[in-house]
Design a protein around this motif. Structure first.
Motif, PDB file in Angstrom:
ATOM      1  N   ARG A 143      11.585  -6.293   1.685  1.00 22.31           N
ATOM      2  CA  ARG A 143      10.407  -5.741   1.014  1.00 22.31           C
ATOM      3  C   ARG A 143       9.132  -6.111   1.737  1.00 22.31           C
ATOM      4  O   ARG A 143       8.974  -7.248   2.215  1.00 22.31           O
ATOM      5  CB  ARG A 143      10.314  -6.241  -0.439  1.00 22.31           C
ATOM      6  CG  ARG A 143       9.263  -5.476  -1.252  1.00 22.31           C
ATOM      7  CD  ARG A 143       9.007  -6.094  -2.588  1.00 22.31           C
ATOM      8  NE  ARG A 143       8.108  -5.260  -3.377  1.00 22.31           N
ATOM      9  CZ  ARG A 143       7.361  -5.705  -4.382  1.00 22.31           C
ATOM     10  NH1 ARG A 143       7.419  -6.973  -4.740  1.00 22.31           N
ATOM     11  NH2 ARG A 143       6.575  -4.884  -5.049  1.00 22.31           N
ATOM     12  N   PHE A 145       5.081  -5.880   0.717  1.00 19.28           N
ATOM     13  CA  PHE A 145       4.151  -5.590  -0.377  1.00 19.28           C
ATOM     14  C   PHE A 145       2.786  -6.166  -0.013  1.00 19.28           C
ATOM     15  O   PHE A 145       2.652  -7.355   0.273  1.00 19.28           O
ATOM     16  CB  PHE A 145       4.643  -6.211  -1.689  1.00 19.28           C
ATOM     17  CG  PHE A 145       3.687  -6.041  -2.836  1.00 19.28           C
ATOM     18  CD1 PHE A 145       3.602  -4.837  -3.528  1.00 19.28           C
ATOM     19  CD2 PHE A 145       2.852  -7.085  -3.226  1.00 19.28           C
ATOM     20  CE1 PHE A 145       2.719  -4.691  -4.582  1.00 19.28           C
ATOM     21  CE2 PHE A 145       1.965  -6.940  -4.273  1.00 19.28           C
ATOM     22  CZ  PHE A 145       1.905  -5.730  -4.955  1.00 19.28           C
ATOM     23  N   ASP A 147      -1.214  -5.954  -1.443  1.00 16.86           N
ATOM     24  CA  ASP A 147      -2.102  -5.504  -2.515  1.00 16.86           C
ATOM     25  C   ASP A 147      -3.516  -6.023  -2.269  1.00 16.86           C
ATOM     26  O   ASP A 147      -3.713  -7.211  -1.995  1.00 16.86           O
ATOM     27  CB  ASP A 147      -1.589  -6.007  -3.869  1.00 16.86           C
ATOM     28  CG  ASP A 147      -2.457  -5.544  -5.028  1.00 16.86           C
ATOM     29  OD1 ASP A 147      -2.582  -4.328  -5.221  1.00 16.86           O
ATOM     30  OD2 ASP A 147      -3.032  -6.411  -5.732  1.00 16.86           O
ATOM     31  N   THR A 165      -2.851  -0.443  -2.520  1.00 13.81           N
ATOM     32  CA  THR A 165      -1.564  -1.126  -2.452  1.00 13.81           C
ATOM     33  C   THR A 165      -0.616  -0.383  -1.521  1.00 13.81           C
ATOM     34  O   THR A 165      -0.540   0.856  -1.560  1.00 13.81           O
ATOM     35  CB  THR A 165      -0.924  -1.230  -3.850  1.00 13.81           C
ATOM     36  OG1 THR A 165      -1.865  -1.846  -4.748  1.00 13.81           O
ATOM     37  CG2 THR A 165       0.345  -2.060  -3.814  1.00 13.81           C
ATOM     38  N   GLU A 167       3.490  -0.426  -0.058  1.00 14.82           N
ATOM     39  CA  GLU A 167       4.851  -0.924  -0.256  1.00 14.82           C
ATOM     40  C   GLU A 167       5.814  -0.194   0.667  1.00 14.82           C
ATOM     41  O   GLU A 167       5.730   1.029   0.818  1.00 14.82           O
ATOM     42  CB  GLU A 167       5.309  -0.721  -1.704  1.00 14.82           C
ATOM     43  CG  GLU A 167       4.527  -1.487  -2.734  1.00 14.82           C
ATOM     44  CD  GLU A 167       5.036  -1.220  -4.148  1.00 14.82           C
ATOM     45  OE1 GLU A 167       6.096  -1.758  -4.502  1.00 14.82           O
ATOM     46  OE2 GLU A 167       4.370  -0.448  -4.852  1.00 14.82           O
ATOM     47  N   SER A 168       6.718  -0.952   1.270  1.00 14.00           N
ATOM     48  CA  SER A 168       7.775  -0.356   2.082  1.00 14.00           C
ATOM     49  C   SER A 168       8.822  -1.429   2.376  1.00 14.00           C
ATOM     50  O   SER A 168       8.941  -2.422   1.642  1.00 14.00           O
ATOM     51  CB  SER A 168       7.216   0.241   3.375  1.00 14.00           C
ATOM     52  OG  SER A 168       8.215   0.980   4.057  1.00 14.00           O
TER      53      SER A 168
END
Length: 335
Positions: A143, A145, A147, A165, A167-168
């Motif tokens: 993951r 993340f 932010d 944000t 995410e990948s």
């Protein structure tokens, strides 16, 4: 005999006269006041005593200013690494498969707090891999993340915020199945930026304490990316992105709740809940995601970590998804 009597009588009369004279002398009263007239007083010091007036003068003393600086930035870094290994001989009666597993996590957080401005940036990286004999290597965690949030204080507990944000994941993800003859078959279902999410949100934030905050993103936009086109055949829904395209843009309402607190001197809990309600689709496409990490320190560097993720997203699966992991390894946090 009569010749000596007059002499003896004379001596007796003489002694009596002397005794009476002595008694009269002792009974005389002495006037002490008369004696005080003749008392000798001690001689006083004749040397003169001078009083000197104290004078106070003002002088300028050069003072070097101390180089003190107030910093409104707060940074923290958490690094964790865990390793496990098992080996079995080919004739081990209880059976088993030799395996090696390695996992790590990296968390970086930076904050700027100077009223009324508040800025927070948090980066969380998680990756784990295991290798079983005869099966090759497989991912256990993956993951990315990141932010970022900036907010302006409106009242004691309310802020107006804007956030970005991302995410990948790092590596390819496979779904492992067996074919009709029992052979293992791997199907590519994910990769870096496949999917990838970029979310922009503005709204109001409620922050009653340092360890809890709630964001209400009334104006939220999310872009879903699928850059690896080779996963199209394995994912008909394609994470919501139409076949033949690489990006989907959605407008939605988003709510994010974060709980981050030391439960005791040796335990810590970080939990994050995200609600995403798209405006252009039905309520059945509302997604829910919970990420939680519980850490308990065994010693200064050794810690027990438990993490879990629960996800419901109709664009990825019609059922609730979940993952959970336990690890004992090295955890270092500074400052």
């Amino acid at each position: 005999m009569f010749k000596t009597t007059p002499g003896l009588l004379f001596l007796i009369l003489l002694g009596a006269a002397l005794s009476a004279s002595a008694q009269k002398t002792d009974s005389l009263k002495v006037d002490t006041n008369q004696l005080n007239k003749y008392r000798i007083e001690p001689v006083k010091n004749a040397l003169p005593f001078r009083f000197r007036e104290v004078q106070i003068h003002r002088h300028e003393v050069p003072v070097t200013m101390l180089d003190y600086r107030v910093s409104y930035w707060h940074k923290s870094i958490l690094f964790g690494l865990n390793f496990s290994q098992s080996a079995f001989s080919s004739n081990y009666s209880a059976g088993g498969i030799s395996a090696i597993a390695l996992g790590g996590n990296f968390d970086y957080k930076i904050e700027y707090n100077k009223a009324p401005l508040d800025f927070t940036s948090e980066l969380a990286l998680l990756y784990g891999i295991s290798k079983n004999k005869g099966q090759g290597s497989r991912k256990t965690n993956d993951r990315i993340f990141w932010d970022n949030k900036i907010a302006s204080q409106l009242s004691k507990h309310w802020f107006f915020f804007g956030s970005l944000t991302f995410e990948s994941q790092f590596d390819k993800g496979f779904n492992y199945t067996t074919d009709s003859v029992g052979r293992s078959v791997s199907q590519l279902i994910s990769n870096f930026m496949s999917p990838g999410y970029l979310t922009e949100s503005v709204g109001f934030e409620f922050k009653p304490s340092k360890f809890f905050d709630l964001r209400l993103g009334t104006g939220t936009a999310r872009q879903t990316f699928v850059l690896d086109t080779t996963i199209y055949h394995n994912q008909p829904s394609n994470y919501g992105v139409p076949i033949g395209k690489r990006m989907l843009n959605e407008l939605a309402f988003q709510a994010v709740a974060v709980f981050d607190k030391d439960l005791s001197k040796s335990t810590h809990l970080n939990a994050r809940y995200a609600l995403f309600v798209p405006y252009q689709q039905g309520l059945s496409y509302t997604s829910h995601r919970v990420d939680a990490v519980f850490t308990s320190k065994v010693s200064r560097l050794i810690a027990f970590t438990m993490n879990g993720t629960f996800l419901y997203d109709k664009n990825t699966s019609s059922k609730v998804q979940g993952t959970e992991g336990l690890a004992l390894g090295v955890v270092y946090k500074f400052p």
